[in-house]
Scaffold this motif. Structure first.
Motif, PDB file in Angstrom:
ATOM      1  N   UNK A   1      -4.106   0.108   3.052  1.00 54.27           N
ATOM      2  CA  UNK A   1      -4.797  -0.854   3.899  1.00 54.27           C
ATOM      3  C   UNK A   1      -5.200  -0.183   5.203  1.00 54.27           C
ATOM      4  N   UNK A   2      -6.125  -0.814   5.905  1.00 54.20           N
ATOM      5  CA  UNK A   2      -6.491  -0.394   7.250  1.00 54.20           C
ATOM      6  C   UNK A   2      -5.981  -1.413   8.235  1.00 54.20           C
ATOM      7  N   UNK A   3      -5.428  -0.909   9.330  1.00 53.65           N
ATOM      8  CA  UNK A   3      -4.900  -1.780  10.387  1.00 53.65           C
ATOM      9  C   UNK A   3      -5.605  -1.419  11.682  1.00 53.65           C
TER      10      UNK A   3
ATOM     11  N   UNK B   1      -5.108   4.208   8.961  1.00 51.80           N
ATOM     12  CA  UNK B   1      -4.983   4.139   7.507  1.00 51.80           C
ATOM     13  C   UNK B   1      -3.507   4.115   7.142  1.00 51.80           C
ATOM     14  N   UNK B   2      -3.113   3.092   6.386  1.00 54.93           N
ATOM     15  CA  UNK B   2      -1.708   2.818   6.104  1.00 54.93           C
ATOM     16  C   UNK B   2      -1.473   2.800   4.599  1.00 54.93           C
ATOM     17  N   UNK B   3      -0.322   3.309   4.188  1.00 49.50           N
ATOM     18  CA  UNK B   3       0.071   3.298   2.775  1.00 49.50           C
ATOM     19  C   UNK B   3       1.484   2.743   2.684  1.00 49.50           C
ATOM     20  N   UNK B   4       1.699   1.821   1.733  1.00 50.94           N
ATOM     21  CA  UNK B   4       3.044   1.268   1.493  1.00 50.94           C
ATOM     22  C   UNK B   4       3.508   1.682   0.101  1.00 50.94           C
ATOM     23  N   UNK B   5       4.748   2.118   0.022  1.00 51.18           N
ATOM     24  CA  UNK B   5       5.343   2.553  -1.236  1.00 51.18           C
ATOM     25  C   UNK B   5       6.609   1.750  -1.492  1.00 51.18           C
TER      26      UNK B   5
END
Length: 288
Positions: free
Chosen positions: A3-5, A14-18
């Motif tokens: 996602x972008x925040x 630019x964000x990534x969740x795992x």
């Protein structure tokens, strides 16, 4: 999940969740150079631990807009903005290598939100009293940080073409580093799977520009904008004593000045051994 925040000043991050989206949150701050696609445990491991990792590109890296003149302290504003966007009140923070000073900044400047902090193979402040900052450091890093401190334009002139070449062939960076790697590090980065991940990480980090790398180096060699001694929540400092990129003396200095710090020094380990230590570090971060 990507996602972008929006940062507080309107920049895109630019964000990534795992891992488990309902799991306990840990921000994982990447190295220098690096990106949100850096080293992380596999999703199955995170689900088993009921944990979610949040990684993002620092300004100027990957898909995040540059923040010209940023200090180490600026990371706290961006982490807070991401946490707000994701609905997270509190969280733990881990940073490896260039991410370690930024993790400490979050601990110092977001005391009501950061529960625990881990800083792996990190650096001490440039003005650390009583520390020989370059003692034990490899020649290439001495040259890079010395230039960052006295001539940022010269640093940019060096790193921009170097980043262009690495973007086209990220294996160049590992090949450049190989000449200075200890035996311990050389063995670790020779693993095919790990090497593939590192190459993907470097390519993404330098995909749009060299300025994430440039601005990191300058930030490390100028006032950080906070005092690590002000941290009150639990901190774990992990360092391999054979590290020639971020010498262990930096973590020893921090351990003596952060009242809440626990130090773990491994005599036979070097810089990239932090990748193997990360799962244990995440277990520590999850403690109450």
């Amino acid at each position: 999940m990507r996602s972008q925040v929006r940062a507080a000043d309107g920049r895109h991050l630019m964000v990534e969740r795992f891992g488990d989206p309902r799991g306990r949150p840990v921000f994982l701050l990447h190295g220098t150079p690096g990106s949100r696609l850096g080293p992380a445990p596999r999703g199955m491991v995170l689900y088993q631990r009921r944990m979610q990792l949040i990684a993002y590109d620092r300004p100027g890296y990957g898909g995040s807009d540059r923040l010209r003149g940023r200090s180490v302290a600026h990371v706290a504003q961006d982490v807070a903005a991401i946490a707000d966007a994701l609905g997270l009140d509190t969280f733990a923070v881990a940073g490896r290598s260039g991410g370690a000073p930024h993790a400490l900044a979050c601990a110092a400047l977001l005391p009501d939100r950061v529960t625990r902090t881990a800083a792996l193979v990190g650096l001490a402040p440039w003005d650390a009293d009583g520390l020989d900052w370059f003692d034990g450091m490899t020649a290439s890093n001495v040259r890079e940080y010395s230039t960052a401190a006295v001539d940022p334009e010269e640093l940019a002139a060096r790193l921009i073409p170097r980043s262009d070449a690495i973007r086209k062939d990220p294996g160049r960076l590992l090949d450049e580093l190989r000449r200075e790697l200890t035996d311990n590090d050389r063995m670790i980065v020779s693993d095919a799977g790990l090497r593939s991940m590192l190459l993907r990480n470097y390519r993404e980090g330098l995909r749009t520009s060299a300025y994430g790398w440039i601005d990191d180096a300058i930030a490390f060699c100028t006032p950080w904008g906070f005092d690590p001694a002000d941290i009150t929540s639990p901190v774990l400092l992990w360092h391999g004593e054979q590290d020639v990129f971020s010498p262990v003396g930096h973590s020893r200095w921090l351990a003596a000045r952060i009242p809440s710090a626990t130090a773990a020094f491994e005599p036979a380990a070097a810089h990239f051994a932090a990748l193997h230590a990360l799962p244990r570090i995440l277990t520590w971060l999850m403690r109450e």
